[in-house]
Scaffold this motif. Structure first.
Motif, mmCIF file in Angstrom:
data_model
loop_
_atom_site.group_PDB
_atom_site.id
_atom_site.type_symbol
_atom_site.label_atom_id
_atom_site.label_comp_id
_atom_site.label_asym_id
_atom_site.label_seq_id
_atom_site.Cartn_x
_atom_site.Cartn_y
_atom_site.Cartn_z
ATOM 1 N N UNK A 131 0.834 -1.199 0.000
ATOM 2 C CA UNK A 131 0.000 0.000 0.000
ATOM 3 C C UNK A 131 0.867 1.246 0.000
ATOM 4 N N UNK A 132 0.304 2.355 -0.418
ATOM 5 C CA UNK A 132 1.029 3.619 -0.438
ATOM 6 C C UNK A 132 1.401 4.024 0.991
ATOM 7 N N UNK A 133 0.550 3.723 1.942
ATOM 8 C CA UNK A 133 0.847 4.037 3.341
ATOM 9 C C UNK A 133 2.124 3.316 3.783
ATOM 10 N N UNK A 134 2.250 2.029 3.443
ATOM 11 C CA UNK A 134 3.434 1.262 3.829
ATOM 12 C C UNK A 134 4.682 1.773 3.115
ATOM 13 N N UNK A 135 4.575 2.080 1.822
ATOM 14 C CA UNK A 135 5.725 2.632 1.088
ATOM 15 C C UNK A 135 6.134 3.975 1.691
ATOM 16 N N UNK A 136 5.146 4.741 2.090
ATOM 17 C CA UNK A 136 5.401 6.054 2.674
ATOM 18 C C UNK A 136 6.117 5.990 4.012
ATOM 19 N N UNK A 137 5.943 4.889 4.749
ATOM 20 C CA UNK A 137 6.625 4.756 6.037
ATOM 21 C C UNK A 137 8.132 4.756 5.834
ATOM 22 N N UNK A 138 8.604 3.911 4.913
ATOM 23 C CA UNK A 138 10.049 3.864 4.671
ATOM 24 C C UNK A 138 10.531 5.176 4.066
ATOM 25 N N UNK A 139 9.784 5.748 3.136
ATOM 26 C CA UNK A 139 10.210 7.016 2.527
ATOM 27 C C UNK A 139 10.267 8.123 3.578
ATOM 28 N N UNK A 140 9.300 8.162 4.476
ATOM 29 C CA UNK A 140 9.314 9.175 5.539
ATOM 30 C C UNK A 140 10.537 9.037 6.430
ATOM 31 N N UNK A 141 10.853 7.811 6.794
ATOM 32 C CA UNK A 141 12.043 7.565 7.624
ATOM 33 C C UNK A 141 13.312 7.918 6.847
ATOM 34 N N UNK A 142 13.332 7.577 5.574
ATOM 35 C CA UNK A 142 14.474 7.869 4.712
ATOM 36 C C UNK A 142 14.709 9.378 4.631
ATOM 37 N N UNK A 143 13.669 10.130 4.382
ATOM 38 C CA UNK A 143 13.792 11.588 4.318
ATOM 39 C C UNK A 143 14.309 12.114 5.649
ATOM 40 N N UNK A 169 7.716 14.905 4.241
ATOM 41 C CA UNK A 169 8.019 13.477 4.275
ATOM 42 C C UNK A 169 7.045 12.606 3.486
ATOM 43 N N UNK A 170 6.406 13.179 2.497
ATOM 44 C CA UNK A 170 5.456 12.396 1.708
ATOM 45 C C UNK A 170 5.827 12.383 0.225
ATOM 46 N N UNK A 171 7.046 12.696 -0.060
ATOM 47 C CA UNK A 171 7.487 12.712 -1.447
ATOM 48 C C UNK A 171 7.475 11.297 -2.010
ATOM 49 N N UNK A 172 7.200 11.185 -3.290
ATOM 50 C CA UNK A 172 7.258 9.890 -3.971
ATOM 51 C C UNK A 172 8.614 9.654 -4.611
ATOM 52 N N UNK A 173 9.424 10.735 -4.708
ATOM 53 C CA UNK A 173 10.714 10.630 -5.387
ATOM 54 C C UNK A 173 11.697 11.620 -4.777
ATOM 55 N N UNK A 174 12.904 11.134 -4.523
ATOM 56 C CA UNK A 174 13.994 11.964 -4.020
ATOM 57 C C UNK A 174 15.186 11.741 -4.950
ATOM 58 N N UNK A 175 15.888 12.803 -5.281
ATOM 59 C CA UNK A 175 17.115 12.661 -6.069
ATOM 60 C C UNK A 175 18.274 13.253 -5.268
ATOM 61 N N UNK A 176 19.467 12.744 -5.565
ATOM 62 C CA UNK A 176 20.658 13.244 -4.880
ATOM 63 C C UNK A 176 21.599 13.885 -5.895
ATOM 64 N N UNK A 177 22.527 14.644 -5.401
ATOM 65 C CA UNK A 177 23.462 15.375 -6.253
ATOM 66 C C UNK A 177 24.404 14.457 -7.025
ATOM 67 N N UNK A 178 24.564 13.214 -6.586
ATOM 68 C CA UNK A 178 25.436 12.278 -7.305
ATOM 69 C C UNK A 178 24.671 11.464 -8.349
ATOM 70 N N UNK A 179 23.397 11.786 -8.560
ATOM 71 C CA UNK A 179 22.617 11.118 -9.596
ATOM 72 C C UNK A 179 21.760 9.957 -9.117
ATOM 73 N N UNK A 180 21.733 9.689 -7.823
ATOM 74 C CA UNK A 180 20.854 8.629 -7.306
ATOM 75 C C UNK A 180 19.405 9.104 -7.303
ATOM 76 N N UNK A 181 18.509 8.137 -7.439
ATOM 77 C CA UNK A 181 17.072 8.401 -7.344
ATOM 78 C C UNK A 181 16.469 7.382 -6.407
#
Length: 176
Positions: free
Chosen positions: A44-56, A82-94
């Protein structure tokens, strides 16, 4: 999750044992130290959002990590959102999140076919039907991609079978 030499991993833990916390820290390290295309998938989007929120949140643990975020707004807004669906980094990671709800995966699988994830983390993998899991696998097909499955083997499906496969590095954490 972090170790690049392990290409397939299956990790089962009991609920509320910190797997999302540890996985998010490992994903931040991988994204900052290497150029990775990371996809986080869960039922679920809620479950995916948990890890993304912690990651952010972990991107704000240290100024160096924060400086690696490629964000064209106020970083404090990202930190509180903390609800983004996509994060990018300066070294080109997504880092992207995706839900494995039937309608969403079918639609998103088409749009992500060119994404070519180098690391796919599947949270609560046992709760994703085999037919949808096959679509997730296509996202790392053709690349030397890494697949990490997290959860409990509630069902006799791909996640349960991973624990009998020689291709997988396996970790089982019980209540002790």
């Amino acid at each position: 999750v972090y170790e690049p030499s392990i290409r397939r991993a299956a990790i089962k833990t009991i609920t509320q044992y910190g797997k999302s916390e540890v996985a998010s820290m490992a994903l931040v390290c991988a994204a900052v130290e290497r150029k990775e295309k990371i996809l986080i998938v869960s039922p679920s989007m809620k479950q995916s959002g948990i890890i993304m929120g912690k990651l952010i949140g972990h991107f704000f643990d240290h100024p160096y990590l924060t400086s690696m975020i490629e964000y064209y707004g106020k970083l404090e807004q990202l930190k509180s959102e903390r609800s983004k669906n996509r994060i990018t980094t300066r070294n080109g990671s997504e880092i992207m999140i995706l839900t494995a709800e039937a309608k969403t995966v079918a639609r998103a699988a088409k749009s992500l076919m060119g994404f070519g994830a180098t690391l796919v983390l599947v949270d609560e993998s046992a709760l994703i039907p085999d037919t949808l899991f096959a679509k997730i696998l296509r996202m790392i097909g053709g690349t030397d991609g890494k697949l990490v499955q997290l959860g409990n083997p509630f069902e006799e499906n791909h996640f349960d079978r991973a624990f009998y496969s020689k291709r997988y590095y396996k970790i089982s954490i019980d209540w002790r």
